[in-house]
Structures are given as C-alpha cells and as structure tokens.
Design an enzyme around this catalytic site. Structure first.
Site, PDB file in Angstrom:
ATOM      1  CG  HIS A   9      -1.787  -1.194   1.322  1.00  0.00           C
ATOM      2  ND1 HIS A   9      -1.338  -2.442   1.705  1.00  0.00           N
ATOM      3  CD2 HIS A   9      -3.115  -1.336   1.080  1.00  0.00           C
ATOM      4  CE1 HIS A   9      -2.334  -3.300   1.689  1.00  0.00           C
ATOM      5  NE2 HIS A   9      -3.428  -2.671   1.313  1.00  0.00           N
ATOM      6  N   GLY A  57      -3.446  -3.729  11.592  1.00  0.00           N
ATOM      7  CA  GLY A  57      -3.888  -4.285  10.312  1.00  0.00           C
ATOM      8  C   GLY A  57      -5.403  -4.332  10.279  1.00  0.00           C
ATOM      9  N   GLY A 116     -10.590   4.587   7.315  1.00  0.00           N
ATOM     10  CA  GLY A 116     -11.116   3.262   7.659  1.00  0.00           C
ATOM     11  C   GLY A 116     -11.135   3.035   9.154  1.00  0.00           C
ATOM     12  CB  ILE A 125      -9.008   7.942  -1.149  1.00  0.00           C
ATOM     13  CG1 ILE A 125      -9.215   9.130  -2.086  1.00  0.00           C
ATOM     14  CG2 ILE A 125      -8.783   6.651  -1.958  1.00  0.00           C
ATOM     15  CD1 ILE A 125     -10.311   8.956  -3.143  1.00  0.00           C
ATOM     16  CG  HIS A 147      -6.000   1.657  -0.627  1.00  0.00           C
ATOM     17  ND1 HIS A 147      -6.116   2.120   0.658  1.00  0.00           N
ATOM     18  CD2 HIS A 147      -6.055   0.300  -0.546  1.00  0.00           C
ATOM     19  CE1 HIS A 147      -6.242   1.094   1.476  1.00  0.00           C
ATOM     20  NE2 HIS A 147      -6.213  -0.030   0.779  1.00  0.00           N
ATOM     21  CD  GLU A 174     -19.448  -5.719  25.655  1.00  0.00           C
ATOM     22  OE1 GLU A 174     -19.572  -5.037  24.610  1.00  0.00           O
ATOM     23  OE2 GLU A 174     -20.339  -5.757  26.537  1.00  0.00           O
ATOM     24  CG  HIS A 179     -27.458 -12.878  28.175  1.00  0.00           C
ATOM     25  ND1 HIS A 179     -28.212 -12.369  27.142  1.00  0.00           N
ATOM     26  CD2 HIS A 179     -27.147 -11.826  28.967  1.00  0.00           C
ATOM     27  CE1 HIS A 179     -28.353 -11.058  27.324  1.00  0.00           C
ATOM     28  NE2 HIS A 179     -27.703 -10.712  28.422  1.00  0.00           N
ATOM     29  NE  ARG A 234     -26.818 -15.721  37.943  1.00  0.00           N
ATOM     30  CZ  ARG A 234     -28.116 -15.937  38.032  1.00  0.00           C
ATOM     31  NH1 ARG A 234     -28.690 -16.870  37.293  1.00  0.00           N
ATOM     32  NH2 ARG A 234     -28.859 -15.218  38.830  1.00  0.00           N
TER      33      ARG A 234
HETATM   34  C1  LIG Z   1     -11.201  -4.618  10.008  1.00  0.00           C
HETATM   35  C2  LIG Z   1     -10.692  -4.420   8.611  1.00  0.00           C
HETATM   36  N1  LIG Z   1     -11.568  -4.405   7.600  1.00  0.00           N
HETATM   37  C3  LIG Z   1     -11.135  -4.286   6.343  1.00  0.00           C
HETATM   38  C4  LIG Z   1      -9.797  -4.170   6.060  1.00  0.00           C
HETATM   39  C5  LIG Z   1      -9.317  -4.108   4.617  1.00  0.00           C
HETATM   40  N2  LIG Z   1      -8.836  -2.739   4.328  1.00  0.00           N
HETATM   41  C6  LIG Z   1      -7.556  -2.430   4.398  1.00  0.00           C
HETATM   42  S1  LIG Z   1      -7.242  -0.820   4.061  1.00  0.00           S
HETATM   43  C7  LIG Z   1      -8.883  -0.536   3.758  1.00  0.00           C
HETATM   44  C8  LIG Z   1      -9.352   0.835   3.365  1.00  0.00           C
HETATM   45  C9  LIG Z   1      -8.924   1.832   4.349  1.00  0.00           C
HETATM   46  O1  LIG Z   1      -9.130   3.121   3.887  1.00  0.00           O
HETATM   47  P1  LIG Z   1      -8.341   4.301   4.569  1.00  0.00           P
HETATM   48  O2  LIG Z   1      -8.295   4.134   6.005  1.00  0.00           O
HETATM   49  O3  LIG Z   1      -8.914   5.561   4.035  1.00  0.00           O
HETATM   50  O4  LIG Z   1      -6.855   4.086   4.059  1.00  0.00           O
HETATM   51  P2  LIG Z   1      -6.169   4.761   2.825  1.00  0.00           P
HETATM   52  O5  LIG Z   1      -7.043   4.484   1.621  1.00  0.00           O
HETATM   53  O6  LIG Z   1      -6.080   6.187   3.131  1.00  0.00           O
HETATM   54  O7  LIG Z   1      -4.841   4.075   2.724  1.00  0.00           O
HETATM   55  C10 LIG Z   1      -9.631  -1.691   3.951  1.00  0.00           C
HETATM   56  C11 LIG Z   1     -11.088  -1.780   3.763  1.00  0.00           C
HETATM   57  C12 LIG Z   1      -8.922  -4.186   7.163  1.00  0.00           C
HETATM   58  N3  LIG Z   1      -7.602  -4.091   7.022  1.00  0.00           N
HETATM   59  N4  LIG Z   1      -9.392  -4.272   8.424  1.00  0.00           N
END
Ligand SMILES: Cc1ncc(C[n+]2csc(CCOP(=O)(O)OP(=O)(O)O)c2C)c(N)n1
Length: 661
Positions: free
Chosen positions: A29, A118, A157, A188, A260, A409, A471, A518
């Site tokens: 990336h 990650g 994200g 983006i 990306h 949680e 539960h 419990r």
């Molecule tokens: C919990 C989770 N869901 C999905 C992904 C897959 N994933 C990796 S990067 C990404 C997009 C993230 O976008 P952003 O935070 O804007 O990063 P940028 O495009 O700026 O690098 C996704 C969906 C992941 N790594 N973790």
C-alpha cells in the site's frame, strides 16, 4: 537548503522507500505512506521522543500506526532514524517470508513496532490502553520518571470501524490528554471516495465525546507543527484532522483509490521521481538526507540520558519497583501467597461460584501484585473483578486500579492489549463469556502478539439460567480454544481458580481467558498440593486402578463427573475422573503424560456444557459427549441441566450402556 526544502526531501525519502518497496514486492500500500509522509516527518523530526539504540526505553513516546496497511511508512521511519534491525535489506524484502517487514506491522518482528496493526481501528483501540498506562504509571512514579505521549495515525477506515467509537468515547471520558490522534484525512478508501459510504462530521463526533479537535493541511509542515504544539498542551485527548492527498506526488494516481493498495508501476514511479525532483535510484536515499534522518534518531535520544539520571536519583526501592514492573516480573511473594491461599481453600472447602472464587483469588493477588489493573464492561458486580484494593480510575485519579470500561467490550479488550504492551501494569477485564464475540478481534491479536492480557469471562454456560440463549455461551469455549496461543481456562473450583489466576499472571507470552460460573460449585481439590496441577492442562482428579471408564470434564461439569463416578462405582465400575482446565496447556505436555491422562479405558466420556468440538482429542470419535448440541434456553439452572441431559445420571447411564456393548 532551506528548512522547507529539507522537510520536503526528508518526507520524500519516506515516499520513495515506500514506493520502491511496494514495487519490488509487487504488493502493498503506497498511498498512505506517500500521503502521510509530511505528518510523520514533522512528528519524528520535531516531537517524538525515542531512541533507536534503546528501543524499549520506558519513557519513550509511543507511535502507533493504526492504519497498518501503510506499514511502509513505519518501516521507512525505522530505517531512516537508525533502528539497527531495520536494514535496507529488510525494506528490499518487504512482505517476504522471514523478513521483519511483514505486510502489516507485527509486534515483536522488529523493534520500534509498538503493536500489531492491520485490522483497522485496533491500533486506535490499543492507543487508549497505552495512554492510560502512561497516566497510571505517572501517578505511581511521578513526572520525572513517566511523562510521555501516545501518537496514533489513523485513516478513514480506522474511524469508520465501530471500535473507534468505543475507543474515542473512553479516551474522552478519561481525559487522556497525552493521546494525540492524527486522522489521515484523504477521503479515499478501497472502493473509491469515502463519500460512497460515510458522511460523518468527524470533528463534531470527537468533540461530542470530550476531545480537543484541530484541523490542518497535512502537507503544510508548519501547520502540522503548530497543531501538535497545541495538542500537547490540551487537557483532553486531541484529534488532528490532517487533510492529505493519498499517494501525494504521483502525477496521475494521487488522490485516487488506484494508489491505495497496488504498486504504482514503473512509469508512474518515474513520473513521480520527476515531479518530486528525486534523482536517486530505487532504495537509495541521498547521503545528506539519510544523515539528516539519522541525526533525528540521535537527537531524539538525547532525552534518555537525563531521564536515566533522574531514575538513578529516586529512592532505591521505588527504582527497583519501577524496573521490576517494566520488566514484567511478578513480585517475590507471589508464589507463596498462592500456595498458602490454596492450602486454606483445600481445608475450608468453600462452595462458591468460580466467578466468586476468582474474586477471592484476586483479593489475594491484588494485595501482593500492585501492578494489576482490573476492570469490567459494566458488569462489575457480575464478573466479580473488583477487590478491596482496586478503587475506580477516573480523569485525574489515575493512581487507582479499576477501570469502568463502560459497555464497550471490544474497546476494553483493545485497551487491555495497549495496557499490556505499554508495560508496567498487568491488565484484566470482565464481561460475560457470550460477549467474548464482541471482544474477539482484540483477543485474537493479543494471542498473535503473545502478550499478557487477561480476559475474565463469567456466566460461562447454560448455568447462567434465566437470561436465556442470547446470553448462554455454547460454542464460545471451542471458538476461543481455536485461537492459537490463547490459554482458555475453565476452573472447576476455588483451588483451580487460584491456580488459573497464577498461570494467567505468569503467562507473559500468551493471553488468558478465564471462563467462570455464575452457579456455586463445591471444592473438588480437597487434598492440597503446592504444585499447580492446572498448569498441566488436564490431570487425574479422582483416580481408579485400571479404569473401565474415564470421564473428562471442565469447570462446573467436574462436579457432575464426580457424581457420575459415584453412580457407576455403585454398580461396580472403576471410574477415573480427569479435570481439564486448559486444552492448550495439555497440548504442551509431553506425549507420555498426555497418553497417560487420556488412558486406555474402554469407555471415555466428556462432560462440558458447550459443544463437542475439540473433545474428540480426549474421547475419540466413538466417545460419549454429554453437553450442548444447539442453543440453550431460558429457565432455571436445575431445569436446564436436566432438559439438556447434562446430569450425572445421563452420563452414568450412557457409560453403562457403552460398557455393555
Ligand atoms: C477490520 C478491517 N476491515 C477491512 C480491512 C481491509 N482494508 C484495508 S485498508 C482498507 C481501506 C482503508 O481506507 P483508509 O483508512 O482511508 O486508508 P487509505 O485508503 O487512506 O490508505 C480496507 C477496507 C482491514 N484491514 N481491516
């Protein structure tokens, strides 16, 4: 070279190393490192307190890359600032098997990686624990010894993930003012523009939960510097919304999702070299720029000398206590306290729920281990995680030892990991076992990282009764046991509960889950042993010579197994009962021991008020399983156990039948 030119070239070094590494790996990336390079350059050159030669220095600032896919940003920084294990060769082997430069940053792979990231948002969740640990340690040891910041870089994200809400509201509530979050606001994500899926006013969201919020141009070094200056003085955690361009510098792909998560390609890289005026071949940083970065590493380390002097000047007992805690070693009196307590239990034979006996064990532990920090996700009275020593932590009262995590949680589990990773504290949390599902992503990362997070999970079966199947965990023990390097422990009585706590506290390379009842349970370990028998994972609790039936059971079902033995013995059968507090620990025993415990009796029975998955290891494919075959039901505990056939009578009857076939 003007300061601004120097900044640009230092930031470009990150950009090109990232581009080149992703290109060579043909995977990765580049967009985030290119977009966030200016933020990182300002942070590392002007603010971050760290020492590449002493990467574990306790009072270093922590930098967490929550958007772990941008790992080349971190690896470039570690190389440039002079972390010895992050060589150029490592960058050239980005994402290759055996390299320190894994696809996403992995804690323990290279120094300077504070946490594994990650799964988006987890790093942010961890950062709350880091920042809280800093405040706790500061309250215990003072400003002279503990005074550092936690910086997080999160992407769109990370902020879209639900965990961000739990993390930010907890941090805001606790006024963790030394937590500074950069939002790499490039608008983006993978599918395209963030506006496809989200239209949140992030500044308003953070502000609503008590954060200080700032916005700046993420490519304007002076503006970034100014924002950090302001953030550092805040009495609240700070969000810096830094507007950036993903893939900054790439002539045709910058600002788009094309940059990306794919290599830029030879032509685009060549065009970027031209656009940014970078003449060096791949993986080469001009010597003046590399020197400038190495100087950053050296200069930043200058704070360590005075800190060491201050540490050497404090009271000797305080100093050795600080050092012990940071090494993660338990205090001297711990083992004996557990042994004495176990002896008392075996003679007094209390009949209490294991959630209660866990509390009783914690009362002993928290008395002798001052670094434990407890908590619960709003189930304190049910999880029994609070003891007389642990008063509530709140904004400004960080010297206490109990966190009301609120109904969060996942945020709790991620914060737990941050607390454990920061060091100096041993954290444990509490919720119902069923809701481990809500915490599981962070529990898994605790296992992957091999850290000492301790998850107390009560109400561990249909035995919780009237709350019903929503539960009542049935698959949860199996699901948690499926996570590698996770000690799932289900003690049968107060003695095993104390032993499991001892194991959890000693286990500094694997997290633990304690599954607790419990309902009340009798003491089954009535003969005291100094040895921690639970450490074997499974052991013969009630022996028989040349048994024709062996019954394996955990937790509350050990009592049922012992009663089944009595019934079968009444019919002249020789029955051995094996308590199995922890599958994972049993697998660590030698083969002879395992074979001996599993034995060769004609009939093997397992009793656990959960699903069968995993039990064939003990009873074989033709063994008898007494447990759950689907979801539970709402009702009184005695009705439920009968209804689902988890009784001594049912076990004895099935065993008897098998003996006669
Ligand atoms: C919990 C989770 N869901 C999905 C992904 C897959 N994933 C990796 S990067 C990404 C997009 C993230 O976008 P952003 O935070 O804007 O990063 P940028 O495009 O700026 O690098 C996704 C969906 C992941 N790594 N973790």
């Amino acid at each position: 070279m003007s300061n601004s030119e120097k900044h640009d070239r230092m930031a470009n070094a990150i950009r090109f190393l990232s581009m080149d590494a992703v290109e060579k790996a043909n995977s990765g990336h580049p967009g985030l490192p290119m977009g966030a390079a200016d933020i990182a350059t300002v942070l590392f050159t002007k603010f971050l307190k760290f020492d590449p030669k002493n990467p574990h220095w306790p009072d270093r600032d922590r930098f967490i890359l929550s958007a772990g896919h941008g790992s080349m940003l971190l690896y470039s920084l570690l190389y440039l600032t002079g972390y010895e294990d992050m060589t150029l060769d490592q960058l050239k082997h980005f994402r290759q098997l055996g390299s320190k430069t894994a696809g996403h940053p992995e804690y323990g792979h290279a120094t300077g990686i504070e946490t594994t990231t990650g799964p988006l948002g987890q790093g942010f969740g961890n950062s709350v624990g880091f920042a809280l640990a800093e405040r706790i340690m500061n309250a215990h040891f003072g400003d002279e010894i503990v005074d550092h910041y936690t910086y997080v870089l999160a992407g769109d994200g990370c902020l879209m993930e639900g965990i961000s809400q739990e993390a930010l509201t907890l941090a805001g509530h606790l006024k963790l003012n030394k937590l500074i979050l950069f939002w790499d606001h490039n608008s983006i994500s993978i599918d395209g523009s963030v506006s496809l899926a989200d239209s949140t006013d992030q500044l308003a969201r953070f502000a609503a939960s008590g954060w200080n919020t700032l916005a700046c141009d993420g490519h304007d070094a002076a503006a970034i510097e100014n924002a950090i200056e302001i953030a550092k003085k805040s009495d609240r955690p700070t969000l810096i919304a830094a507007k950036t361009t993903i893939g900054f510098g790439a002539p045709t792909k910058a600002g788009t999702n094309k940059v990306h998560g794919s290599p830029l390609g030879k032509d685009e890289i060549a065009a970027t070299r031209k656009a940014l005026g970078w003449d060096s071949p791949p993986f080469e940083v001009p010597s003046d720029i590399l020197d400038a970065w190495r100087l950053v590493g050296l200069n930043s380390a200058k704070a360590r000398g005075p800190w060491e002097k201050r540490l050497s000047e404090i009271d000797a007992d305080q100093r050795s206590e600080f050092e012990r805690r940071m090494r993660g070693e338990l205090p001297g009196g711990f083992d004996q306290a557990i042994i004495d307590y176990k002896a008392k239990l075996s003679s007094e034979k209390p009949k209490v729920a294991t959630r209660k006996s866990s509390e009783m064990a914690l009362e002993v532990i928290n008395g002798v281990v001052p670094e434990t920090i407890g908590g619960s996700a709003d189930l304190t009275g049910s999880n029994n995680t609070k003891t007389s020593q642990t008063k509530a932590i709140s904004a400004g009262a960080y010297g206490n030892r109990y966190v009301h995590f609120g109904i969060r949680e996942l945020g709790m589990a991620a914060a737990l990991n941050g607390l454990a990773l920061h060091g100096g504290v041993i954290p444990y949390s509490g919720t119902f076992l069923c809701f481990s599902d809500y915490a599981r992503p962070a529990m898994r990362l605790a296992s992957l990282m091999g850290i000492r997070s301790i998850f107390v999970m009560t109400h561990d079966s249909i035995g919780l009764g009237e709350d019903g199947p929503t539960h009542q965990p049935v698959e949860h023990l199996a699901a948690l046991r499926a996570i590698p390097n996770h000690l799932v422990m289900r003690p049968a009585d107060a003695v095993e509960a104390a032993e499991c706590w001892q194991i959890a506290l000693e286990s500094d390379k694997a997290p633990s889950t304690l599954a607790l009842t419990r309902q009340n349970l009798p003491t089954v370990r009535t003969d005291h042993t100094d040895e921690n028998l639970s450490r074997r994972g499974a052991y013969v609790l009630s022996a028989a010579d040349d048994p024709d039936v062996t019954i394996f059971a955990t937790g509350s079902e050990v009592e049922i197994a012992l009663n089944a033995k009595t019934l079968l013995a009444g019919h002249g059968h020789r029955v051995q009962v094996v308590s199995v507090p922890c599958f994972e620990l049993f697998e660590q025993q030698d083969a002879d021991y395992q074979a001996e415990v599993i034995g060769t009796s004609k009939v093997k029975v397992a009793i656990e008020a959960g699903i069968r998955l995993g039990w064939d290891r003990f009873i074989g494919l033709d063994g008898i399983f007494i447990g759950m075959h689907g979801f539970g039901a709402s009702g009184e505990i005695s009705d439920l156990y009968k209804h689902f056939g988890i009784t001594a009578e049912a076990a004895a009857e099935a065993a008897e039948k098998a003996l006669h076939t």
